[in-house]
Design a protein around this motif. Structure first.
Motif, PDB file in Angstrom:
ATOM      1  N   MET A   1       0.813  -1.181   0.000  1.00 18.38           N
ATOM      2  CA  MET A   1       0.000   0.000   0.000  1.00 18.38           C
ATOM      3  C   MET A   1       0.863   1.254   0.000  1.00 18.38           C
ATOM      4  O   MET A   1       0.481   2.261  -0.561  1.00 18.38           O
ATOM      5  CB  MET A   1      -0.928  -0.037   1.219  1.00 18.38           C
ATOM      6  N   ASP A   2       2.042   1.151   0.609  1.00 15.17           N
ATOM      7  CA  ASP A   2       2.946   2.293   0.625  1.00 15.17           C
ATOM      8  C   ASP A   2       3.357   2.689  -0.787  1.00 15.17           C
ATOM      9  O   ASP A   2       3.448   3.878  -1.101  1.00 15.17           O
ATOM     10  CB  ASP A   2       4.198   1.986   1.457  1.00 15.17           C
ATOM     11  N   ALA A   3       3.601   1.688  -1.637  1.00 18.20           N
ATOM     12  CA  ALA A   3       3.998   1.984  -3.025  1.00 18.20           C
ATOM     13  C   ALA A   3       2.872   2.665  -3.780  1.00 18.20           C
ATOM     14  O   ALA A   3       3.103   3.567  -4.586  1.00 18.20           O
ATOM     15  CB  ALA A   3       4.415   0.699  -3.738  1.00 18.20           C
ATOM     16  N   VAL A   4       1.634   2.259  -3.518  1.00 14.20           N
ATOM     17  CA  VAL A   4       0.480   2.876  -4.174  1.00 14.20           C
ATOM     18  C   VAL A   4       0.352   4.326  -3.738  1.00 14.20           C
ATOM     19  O   VAL A   4       0.191   5.229  -4.573  1.00 14.20           O
ATOM     20  CB  VAL A   4      -0.820   2.089  -3.865  1.00 14.20           C
ATOM     21  N   CYS A   5       0.433   4.574  -2.453  1.00  8.75           N
ATOM     22  CA  CYS A   5       0.322   5.942  -1.949  1.00  8.75           C
ATOM     23  C   CYS A   5       1.471   6.810  -2.463  1.00  8.75           C
ATOM     24  O   CYS A   5       1.264   7.952  -2.860  1.00  8.75           O
ATOM     25  CB  CYS A   5       0.297   5.947  -0.430  1.00  8.75           C
ATOM     26  N   GLY A   6       2.672   6.251  -2.468  1.00 14.59           N
ATOM     27  CA  GLY A   6       3.816   6.995  -2.987  1.00 14.59           C
ATOM     28  C   GLY A   6       3.661   7.320  -4.461  1.00 14.59           C
ATOM     29  O   GLY A   6       3.965   8.432  -4.896  1.00 14.59           O
ATOM     30  N   ALA A  40     -11.386   1.845  -5.369  1.00  8.99           N
ATOM     31  CA  ALA A  40     -12.397   2.896  -5.524  1.00  8.99           C
ATOM     32  C   ALA A  40     -12.260   3.941  -4.413  1.00  8.99           C
ATOM     33  O   ALA A  40     -12.427   5.146  -4.657  1.00  8.99           O
ATOM     34  CB  ALA A  40     -13.794   2.290  -5.520  1.00  8.99           C
ATOM     35  N   ALA A  41     -11.946   3.497  -3.206  1.00 10.61           N
ATOM     36  CA  ALA A  41     -11.748   4.433  -2.097  1.00 10.61           C
ATOM     37  C   ALA A  41     -10.526   5.316  -2.357  1.00 10.61           C
ATOM     38  O   ALA A  41     -10.562   6.530  -2.105  1.00 10.61           O
ATOM     39  CB  ALA A  41     -11.586   3.669  -0.785  1.00 10.61           C
ATOM     40  N   LEU A  42      -9.468   4.730  -2.864  1.00  8.93           N
ATOM     41  CA  LEU A  42      -8.285   5.517  -3.214  1.00  8.93           C
ATOM     42  C   LEU A  42      -8.637   6.558  -4.268  1.00  8.93           C
ATOM     43  O   LEU A  42      -8.262   7.731  -4.147  1.00  8.93           O
ATOM     44  CB  LEU A  42      -7.166   4.609  -3.731  1.00  8.93           C
ATOM     45  N   ASP A  43      -9.375   6.165  -5.303  1.00  9.93           N
ATOM     46  CA  ASP A  43      -9.781   7.101  -6.342  1.00  9.93           C
ATOM     47  C   ASP A  43     -10.645   8.213  -5.758  1.00  9.93           C
ATOM     48  O   ASP A  43     -10.485   9.385  -6.119  1.00  9.93           O
ATOM     49  CB  ASP A  43     -10.534   6.376  -7.450  1.00  9.93           C
ATOM     50  N   ALA A  44     -11.550   7.880  -4.850  1.00  9.46           N
ATOM     51  CA  ALA A  44     -12.412   8.891  -4.230  1.00  9.46           C
ATOM     52  C   ALA A  44     -11.585   9.902  -3.443  1.00  9.46           C
ATOM     53  O   ALA A  44     -11.854  11.106  -3.492  1.00  9.46           O
ATOM     54  CB  ALA A  44     -13.448   8.219  -3.326  1.00  9.46           C
ATOM     55  N   VAL A  45     -10.562   9.423  -2.750  1.00  8.56           N
ATOM     56  CA  VAL A  45      -9.700  10.326  -1.992  1.00  8.56           C
ATOM     57  C   VAL A  45      -8.889  11.207  -2.938  1.00  8.56           C
ATOM     58  O   VAL A  45      -8.766  12.414  -2.733  1.00  8.56           O
ATOM     59  CB  VAL A  45      -8.767   9.535  -1.049  1.00  8.56           C
ATOM     60  N   LEU A  46      -8.349  10.601  -4.005  1.00 14.37           N
ATOM     61  CA  LEU A  46      -7.536  11.375  -4.948  1.00 14.37           C
ATOM     62  C   LEU A  46      -8.357  12.433  -5.677  1.00 14.37           C
ATOM     63  O   LEU A  46      -7.837  13.504  -6.012  1.00 14.37           O
ATOM     64  CB  LEU A  46      -6.869  10.442  -5.958  1.00 14.37           C
ATOM     65  N   ASP A  47      -9.637  12.141  -5.914  1.00 14.87           N
ATOM     66  CA  ASP A  47     -10.497  13.074  -6.641  1.00 14.87           C
ATOM     67  C   ASP A  47     -11.339  13.960  -5.733  1.00 14.87           C
ATOM     68  O   ASP A  47     -12.171  14.722  -6.210  1.00 14.87           O
ATOM     69  CB  ASP A  47     -11.434  12.308  -7.582  1.00 14.87           C
ATOM     70  N   SER A  48     -11.133  13.870  -4.429  1.00  9.96           N
ATOM     71  CA  SER A  48     -11.973  14.626  -3.509  1.00  9.96           C
ATOM     72  C   SER A  48     -11.654  16.114  -3.572  1.00  9.96           C
ATOM     73  O   SER A  48     -10.534  16.523  -3.842  1.00  9.96           O
ATOM     74  CB  SER A  48     -11.823  14.117  -2.083  1.00  9.96           C
TER      75      SER A  48
END
Length: 117
Positions: A1-6, A40-48
């Motif tokens: 998950m760290d790599a995704v967030c980075g 989908a949650a990651l996308d929602a956070v990135l597009d918030s």
């Protein structure tokens, strides 16, 4: 998950990181549905919107297909036992694949060639 967030924060290769995440989720027993909701949650956070009230809703129906596909492919490859990206070939930089073999399959071949008498 760290790599995704980075990758998301520093504009790295998010698709490759999501593929690895999907495979990691499958290895730990997470289902595909749960994995796609995470994306989908990651996308929602990135597009918030920064001015939002803090409530964010994950909707896999509006998440980008490329993100969902990457996680699903990584998950399916590991869950099916077909393959898992192991490393990159140093000369070409292309990904190599390691074929996953279930633990109960064992080699029963015997050595061939001249035998000592």
């Amino acid at each position: 998950m760290d790599a995704v967030c980075g990758s998301a924060l520093f504009r790295g290769d998010l698709i490759a990181a999501l593929t690895v995440l999907g495979g990691s989720r499958a290895r730990t027993g997470a289902g595909l549905d749960e994995t796609l909701y995470d994306v989908a949650a990651l996308d929602a956070v990135l597009d918030s919107d920064l001015d939002a009230d803090g409530m964010i809703s994950a909707d896999p129906h509006v998440a980008p297909f490329a993100m969902l596909r990457a996680a699903a492919v990584g998950w399916a490859d590991v869950a099916s036992g077909i393959c898992d990206v192991a490393t990159t070939e140093s000369y070409t930089g292309l990904a190599t694949e390691r074929i996953c073999v279930p633990g109960w399959v064992r080699c029963t071949a015997t050595p061939r060639g001249p035998t000592a008498t």
